[in-house]
Scaffold this active site. Sequence first.
Site, PDB file in Angstrom:
ATOM      1  N   LYS A   1       0.842  -1.208   0.000  1.00  0.00           N
ATOM      2  CA  LYS A   1       0.000   0.000   0.000  1.00  0.00           C
ATOM      3  C   LYS A   1       0.872   1.249   0.000  1.00  0.00           C
ATOM      4  CE  LYS A   1      -1.735   1.522   4.018  1.00  0.00           C
ATOM      5  NZ  LYS A   1      -1.488   2.954   4.359  1.00  0.00           N
ATOM      6  N   ASN A   2       1.893   1.264   0.862  1.00  0.00           N
ATOM      7  CA  ASN A   2       2.649   2.503   1.039  1.00  0.00           C
ATOM      8  C   ASN A   2       3.690   2.732  -0.042  1.00  0.00           C
ATOM      9  OD1 ASN A   2       1.050   2.883   3.226  1.00  0.00           O
ATOM     10  ND2 ASN A   2       2.587   2.319   4.746  1.00  0.00           N
TER      11      ASN A   2
ATOM     12  N   ARG B   1      -6.178   9.964   4.168  1.00  0.00           N
ATOM     13  CA  ARG B   1      -5.435  11.053   4.793  1.00  0.00           C
ATOM     14  C   ARG B   1      -4.147  11.350   4.060  1.00  0.00           C
ATOM     15  NH1 ARG B   1      -2.720  14.108   7.506  1.00  0.00           N
ATOM     16  NH2 ARG B   1      -0.910  12.971   6.824  1.00  0.00           N
TER      17      ARG B   1
ATOM     18  N   CYS C   1      -5.625  12.323  12.112  1.00  0.00           N
ATOM     19  CA  CYS C   1      -6.360  11.072  11.938  1.00  0.00           C
ATOM     20  C   CYS C   1      -6.200  10.273  13.228  1.00  0.00           C
ATOM     21  CB  CYS C   1      -5.829  10.298  10.756  1.00  0.00           C
ATOM     22  SG  CYS C   1      -4.245   9.600  11.116  1.00  0.00           S
TER      23      CYS C   1
ATOM     24  N   ARG D   1      -0.845  14.477  12.724  1.00  0.00           N
ATOM     25  CA  ARG D   1      -0.361  14.262  11.347  1.00  0.00           C
ATOM     26  C   ARG D   1      -0.086  15.597  10.632  1.00  0.00           C
ATOM     27  NH1 ARG D   1      -1.696   8.911   9.892  1.00  0.00           N
ATOM     28  NH2 ARG D   1      -0.148   9.019   8.252  1.00  0.00           N
ATOM     29  N   PRO D   2       0.798  16.436  11.172  1.00  0.00           N
ATOM     30  CA  PRO D   2       1.117  17.713  10.498  1.00  0.00           C
ATOM     31  C   PRO D   2       1.799  17.480   9.144  1.00  0.00           C
ATOM     32  CG  PRO D   2       2.680  17.250  12.241  1.00  0.00           C
ATOM     33  CD  PRO D   2       1.617  16.198  12.349  1.00  0.00           C
ATOM     34  N   ILE D   3       1.839  18.535   8.314  1.00  0.00           N
ATOM     35  CA  ILE D   3       2.536  18.416   7.013  1.00  0.00           C
ATOM     36  C   ILE D   3       3.515  19.574   6.827  1.00  0.00           C
ATOM     37  CG2 ILE D   3       0.645  17.142   5.894  1.00  0.00           C
ATOM     38  CD1 ILE D   3      -0.096  19.807   4.499  1.00  0.00           C
ATOM     39  N   ASP D   4       3.992  20.127   7.934  1.00  0.00           N
ATOM     40  CA  ASP D   4       4.930  21.258   7.862  1.00  0.00           C
ATOM     41  C   ASP D   4       6.193  20.907   7.075  1.00  0.00           C
ATOM     42  OD1 ASP D   4       5.183  19.521  10.174  1.00  0.00           O
ATOM     43  OD2 ASP D   4       6.849  20.772  10.788  1.00  0.00           O
ATOM     44  N   LEU D   5       6.683  19.679   7.213  1.00  0.00           N
ATOM     45  CA  LEU D   5       7.919  19.285   6.499  1.00  0.00           C
ATOM     46  C   LEU D   5       7.663  19.200   4.991  1.00  0.00           C
ATOM     47  CD1 LEU D   5       9.264  16.540   8.945  1.00  0.00           C
ATOM     48  CD2 LEU D   5       9.838  18.978   8.870  1.00  0.00           C
TER      49      LEU D   5
ATOM     50  N   ASP E   1       4.404   0.732  12.142  1.00  0.00           N
ATOM     51  CA  ASP E   1       3.197   0.044  11.655  1.00  0.00           C
ATOM     52  C   ASP E   1       3.099  -1.378  12.181  1.00  0.00           C
ATOM     53  OD1 ASP E   1       3.229   1.576   8.329  1.00  0.00           O
ATOM     54  OD2 ASP E   1       2.695   2.334  10.305  1.00  0.00           O
TER      55      ASP E   1
ATOM     56  N   ILE F   1       7.051   7.280  16.903  1.00  0.00           N
ATOM     57  CA  ILE F   1       6.689   7.931  15.643  1.00  0.00           C
ATOM     58  C   ILE F   1       5.362   8.674  15.730  1.00  0.00           C
ATOM     59  CG2 ILE F   1       6.261   7.580  13.165  1.00  0.00           C
ATOM     60  CD1 ILE F   1       9.162   7.030  14.006  1.00  0.00           C
TER      61      ILE F   1
ATOM     62  N   ARG G   1      -8.657  -0.776   4.386  1.00  0.00           N
ATOM     63  CA  ARG G   1      -7.826   0.281   3.797  1.00  0.00           C
ATOM     64  C   ARG G   1      -6.459  -0.274   3.425  1.00  0.00           C
ATOM     65  NH1 ARG G   1      -6.307   4.328   7.539  1.00  0.00           N
ATOM     66  NH2 ARG G   1      -4.866   4.725   5.846  1.00  0.00           N
TER      67      ARG G   1
HETATM   68  C1  EPZ Z   1       3.887   6.913   6.168  1.00  0.00           C
HETATM   69  O1  EPZ Z   1       3.078   7.910   6.760  1.00  0.00           O
HETATM   70  C2  EPZ Z   1       3.005   5.678   6.068  1.00  0.00           C
HETATM   71  N1  EPZ Z   1       1.848   5.969   5.227  1.00  0.00           N
HETATM   72  C3  EPZ Z   1       2.543   5.272   7.466  1.00  0.00           C
HETATM   73  O2  EPZ Z   1       1.797   4.070   7.320  1.00  0.00           O
HETATM   74  C4  EPZ Z   1       3.779   4.997   8.326  1.00  0.00           C
HETATM   75  O3  EPZ Z   1       3.365   4.685   9.644  1.00  0.00           O
HETATM   76  C5  EPZ Z   1       4.682   6.229   8.348  1.00  0.00           C
HETATM   77  O4  EPZ Z   1       5.025   6.608   6.990  1.00  0.00           O
HETATM   78  C6  EPZ Z   1       5.967   5.985   9.117  1.00  0.00           C
HETATM   79  O5  EPZ Z   1       6.652   4.923   8.541  1.00  0.00           O
HETATM   80  C7  EPZ Z   1       2.002   5.966   3.888  1.00  0.00           C
HETATM   81  O6  EPZ Z   1       3.087   5.766   3.370  1.00  0.00           O
HETATM   82  C8  EPZ Z   1       0.771   6.218   3.059  1.00  0.00           C
HETATM   83  P1  EPZ Z   1       5.821  10.353   8.315  1.00  0.00           P
HETATM   84  P2  EPZ Z   1       3.584   9.447   6.798  1.00  0.00           P
HETATM   85  O7  EPZ Z   1       5.693  11.593   7.525  1.00  0.00           O
HETATM   86  O8  EPZ Z   1       4.300   9.771   5.552  1.00  0.00           O
HETATM   87  C9  EPZ Z   1       5.639  13.619  11.746  1.00  0.00           C
HETATM   88  C10 EPZ Z   1       0.002   2.599   7.695  1.00  0.00           C
HETATM   89  O9  EPZ Z   1      -0.499   2.082   8.706  1.00  0.00           O
HETATM   90  N2  EPZ Z   1       5.562  14.598  10.645  1.00  0.00           N
HETATM   91  O10 EPZ Z   1       7.082   9.555   8.220  1.00  0.00           O
HETATM   92  O11 EPZ Z   1       2.433  10.291   7.201  1.00  0.00           O
HETATM   93  C11 EPZ Z   1       4.341  12.824  11.859  1.00  0.00           C
HETATM   94  O12 EPZ Z   1       3.406  13.525  12.644  1.00  0.00           O
HETATM   95  C12 EPZ Z   1       0.408   4.061   7.735  1.00  0.00           C
HETATM   96  O13 EPZ Z   1       0.211   2.007   6.606  1.00  0.00           O
HETATM   97  C13 EPZ Z   1       5.662  15.954  10.945  1.00  0.00           C
HETATM   98  O14 EPZ Z   1       5.806  16.349  12.101  1.00  0.00           O
HETATM   99  O15 EPZ Z   1       4.620   9.364   8.016  1.00  0.00           O
HETATM  100  C14 EPZ Z   1       4.783  11.563  12.526  1.00  0.00           C
HETATM  101  O16 EPZ Z   1       4.861  11.789  13.914  1.00  0.00           O
HETATM  102  C15 EPZ Z   1       0.187   4.696   9.093  1.00  0.00           C
HETATM  103  N3  EPZ Z   1       5.579  16.855   9.934  1.00  0.00           N
HETATM  104  C16 EPZ Z   1       6.193  11.348  11.970  1.00  0.00           C
HETATM  105  O17 EPZ Z   1       6.606  12.610  11.453  1.00  0.00           O
HETATM  106  C17 EPZ Z   1       5.419  16.460   8.634  1.00  0.00           C
HETATM  107  O18 EPZ Z   1       5.376  17.335   7.740  1.00  0.00           O
HETATM  108  C18 EPZ Z   1       6.284  10.305  10.882  1.00  0.00           C
HETATM  109  O19 EPZ Z   1       5.487  10.728   9.841  1.00  0.00           O
HETATM  110  C19 EPZ Z   1       5.321  15.081   8.355  1.00  0.00           C
HETATM  111  C20 EPZ Z   1       5.398  14.165   9.365  1.00  0.00           C
END
Ligand code: EPZ
Length: 419
Positions: free
Chosen positions: A22-23, A92, A116, A121-125, A305, A327, A397
């Site tokens: 999926k990812n 999401r 969620c 789940r911020p997207i600042d990065l 995960d 995480i 999902r």
């Molecule tokens: C991906 O989510 C996966 N989803 C998640 O899988 C997985 O748990 C996660 O990576 C970590 O491996 C998909 O690939 C679709 P991150 P993502 O950005 O990209 C913080 C599943 O069950 N963060 O690495 O959202 C965030 O809040 C799902 O299959 C910021 O602060 O993960 C989190 O604490 C769940 N600012 C941490 O980083 C940002 O701009 C990791 O998030 C982005 C993230």
Amino acid sequence: MSIWRIHGGKSLYGDIKIQGAKNAVLPIMAATIITGCETELINCPQLSDVEAAMSILRHLGCIAQRDGDTVYINSHGMCRTDIPHELMREMRSSVIFLGAILARTHEAKMSYPGGCELGPRPIDLHLEALRSLGADIYDSGGCLHCSDRGLHGTRINLSFPSVGATENAMLAACAAEGETVITNAAREPEILDLQEFLRKLGVSIHGAGTPTITIDGFKPRSVVGHRVMTDRIASATALCCTASSKGCVTLKGVVPAHFETVTDALEYMGCDIERGRNSLKITAEKPLRAPKPIVTRPYPDFPTDAQPLLMAACLKAEGTTVFTENIFENRYRHVVELKRLGADISVVGRVAMVTGVQKLVGAQVSSADLRGGAALVTAALGAQGETVVYDAGHISRGYEGLSEMLISLGADVSVTSED
Ligand code: EPZ
């Protein structure tokens, strides 16, 4: 609402083929819009998140059709640059389309993805990376408005190796003039699969799987074929189900190295693991003991995960297992439900202490998120009597045919749906 009825105590035996990841497939589906190319994605899992991504592609004006495990996408006719709230809400992680839409059209509009079940789940990065490539982005009324007058290569240093932010930066950088270097990039295998796809698209990119990814040129190709990698978390799920229920199961078409932190823990617990080049056999016949402390971190460390899944497999292991979830802020929502089965778990902040119990007894439980739902199913397989899991669409999902897979291995599972 899906209602899973599981009668535990049946050992699992047999061979299974693991679904496409999926990812990996979601960012690759976003990447198909960067040029107006035709793409054939093989080994594409049948998941509601993939359906949601196909709906987004169609909304944007692309063709997206499925034929079995192959999805055909033609993005030539792309004619919109916005993703409406009702489509963002379905998945999401739709934010992974942002960089790709920007790369193709130099403008994008989407509703701000809310938090969620796992936390804010911020997207600042993501936004920081796109702005450093030259995008103007502002938030008005919960909606993100993005545009650029030409993206330019740059150095992007991620303060955290965010998977999504790494992917968004990779996708937008394809359209940037000049070289882009992403440092402190996520190293997950799904990032490597995305790099593989982008190379087939004609992008000059290297470094995925290491902390530094470089994108320095693009000669677009018009037709691309790609086989999606196998899902390492679905693999870990099958292993934890076997550990929970006992039995002997062989996973086919997998890359053992992608989930070796999980197999290492299961081996330490007392499972026998036989690794092949693209298969892995687990035998769980003996009583299990608690693994060493489990600390979730970015790849190649223990994957967040798999935390709920291994926790479910530890509930009857002798001793105490200490989990630290680094995480996501809210990834223990399965704990209260596991305790209804008789599990002995206490949570303080990011730490969950699991003390093995002699037996689990079936109960009525509800899933709160994708991997938490799978953890309830995993635990139910090792419980006495019937467990009923109420699942509001979380499990489907991320898992293609989880119940059918378990039934093929000998589990007593039935799933009905109720509105
Ligand atoms: C991906 O989510 C996966 N989803 C998640 O899988 C997985 O748990 C996660 O990576 C970590 O491996 C998909 O690939 C679709 P991150 P993502 O950005 O990209 C913080 C599943 O069950 N963060 O690495 O959202 C965030 O809040 C799902 O299959 C910021 O602060 O993960 C989190 O604490 C769940 N600012 C941490 O980083 C940002 O701009 C990791 O998030 C982005 C993230």
